[in-house]
Design a protein around this motif. Structure first.
Motif, short mmCIF file in Angstrom:
data_model
loop_
_atom_site.label_atom_id
_atom_site.label_comp_id
_atom_site.label_asym_id
_atom_site.label_seq_id
_atom_site.Cartn_x
_atom_site.Cartn_y
_atom_site.Cartn_z
N GLN A 66 3.70 10.12 -9.68
CA GLN A 66 2.99 10.35 -10.93
C GLN A 66 2.24 11.68 -10.89
O GLN A 66 2.23 12.42 -11.87
CB GLN A 66 2.01 9.21 -11.19
CG GLN A 66 1.32 9.30 -12.53
CD GLN A 66 0.44 8.09 -12.79
OE1 GLN A 66 0.25 7.25 -11.92
NE2 GLN A 66 -0.10 8.01 -13.97
N HIS A 67 1.67 12.01 -9.75
CA HIS A 67 0.96 13.29 -9.60
C HIS A 67 1.94 14.46 -9.73
O HIS A 67 1.64 15.46 -10.41
CB HIS A 67 0.25 13.34 -8.25
CG HIS A 67 -0.49 14.60 -8.01
ND1 HIS A 67 -1.63 14.93 -8.70
CD2 HIS A 67 -0.26 15.63 -7.16
CE1 HIS A 67 -2.06 16.10 -8.30
NE2 HIS A 67 -1.25 16.55 -7.35
N LYS A 74 0.83 -1.20 0.00
CA LYS A 74 0.00 0.00 0.00
C LYS A 74 0.87 1.26 0.00
O LYS A 74 0.60 2.21 -0.73
CB LYS A 74 -0.93 -0.02 1.21
CG LYS A 74 -2.05 0.97 1.12
CD LYS A 74 -3.20 0.66 2.04
CE LYS A 74 -2.87 0.82 3.48
NZ LYS A 74 -4.03 0.75 4.35
N GLN A 75 1.94 1.25 0.78
CA GLN A 75 2.84 2.39 0.82
C GLN A 75 3.55 2.58 -0.51
O GLN A 75 3.72 3.70 -0.99
CB GLN A 75 3.87 2.22 1.95
CG GLN A 75 4.81 3.40 2.08
CD GLN A 75 4.08 4.68 2.42
OE1 GLN A 75 3.13 4.68 3.18
NE2 GLN A 75 4.51 5.76 1.83
N GLN A 76 3.95 1.48 -1.13
CA GLN A 76 4.63 1.58 -2.42
C GLN A 76 3.67 2.14 -3.48
O GLN A 76 4.07 2.98 -4.29
CB GLN A 76 5.16 0.23 -2.87
CG GLN A 76 5.93 0.30 -4.16
CD GLN A 76 6.68 -0.96 -4.47
OE1 GLN A 76 6.72 -1.88 -3.66
NE2 GLN A 76 7.29 -1.02 -5.62
N PHE A 77 2.41 1.71 -3.48
CA PHE A 77 1.45 2.24 -4.44
C PHE A 77 1.20 3.72 -4.18
O PHE A 77 1.04 4.51 -5.12
CB PHE A 77 0.13 1.47 -4.37
CG PHE A 77 0.24 0.07 -4.89
CD1 PHE A 77 1.00 -0.24 -6.00
CD2 PHE A 77 -0.43 -0.96 -4.26
CE1 PHE A 77 1.10 -1.53 -6.49
CE2 PHE A 77 -0.35 -2.26 -4.73
CZ PHE A 77 0.42 -2.54 -5.85
N ARG A 78 1.17 4.14 -2.92
CA ARG A 78 1.02 5.56 -2.61
C ARG A 78 2.20 6.37 -3.13
O ARG A 78 2.03 7.46 -3.67
CB ARG A 78 0.89 5.77 -1.11
CG ARG A 78 -0.46 5.44 -0.57
CD ARG A 78 -0.51 5.74 0.90
NE ARG A 78 -1.77 5.29 1.47
CZ ARG A 78 -1.94 5.01 2.74
NH1 ARG A 78 -0.95 5.14 3.59
NH2 ARG A 78 -3.12 4.61 3.17
N ASP A 79 3.40 5.84 -2.97
CA ASP A 79 4.59 6.53 -3.47
C ASP A 79 4.55 6.67 -4.98
O ASP A 79 4.89 7.72 -5.53
CB ASP A 79 5.86 5.78 -3.05
CG ASP A 79 6.11 5.84 -1.55
OD1 ASP A 79 5.51 6.71 -0.87
OD2 ASP A 79 6.89 5.00 -1.05
N ILE A 80 4.14 5.61 -5.66
CA ILE A 80 4.04 5.66 -7.12
C ILE A 80 3.00 6.69 -7.54
O ILE A 80 3.24 7.49 -8.46
CB ILE A 80 3.69 4.26 -7.69
CG1 ILE A 80 4.88 3.32 -7.52
CG2 ILE A 80 3.29 4.35 -9.16
CD1 ILE A 80 4.55 1.87 -7.83
#
Length: 78
Positions: A40-41, A30-36
């Motif tokens: 991207q943002h 979940k943390q890795q997806f948030r970082d990605i």
């Protein structure tokens, strides 16, 4: 009776290890997806600031147009 308690204790320890292991994997992903998503943002915001980017807005008739463009006089496209 002691064997039953020992067996239950072993099952509890194994279930706890599995539960906490899955929980850690879930949090890491979940943390890795948030970082990605955050990266991207930030990239999208940097690209939006470039001078060659045109911002489109939906007009009253539902057509997307660049800012200040009131539409073309050629009529609908075929």
């Amino acid at each position: 009776m002691t064997a039953v308690i020992l067996r239950v204790l072993i099952y509890v320890v194994i279930a706890g290890a599995v539960y906490f292991g899955i929980r850690k994997i879930w949090r890491d992903w979940k943390q890795q997806f948030r970082d990605i998503d955050r990266e991207q943002h930030k990239r999208d915001l940097r690209e939006r600031e470039q001078p060659d980017v045109i911002t489109l807005r939906r007009d009253g008739d539902g057509v997307f147009r660049a800012n200040g463009d009131k539409g073309d006089d050629r009529g609908p496209r075929a």
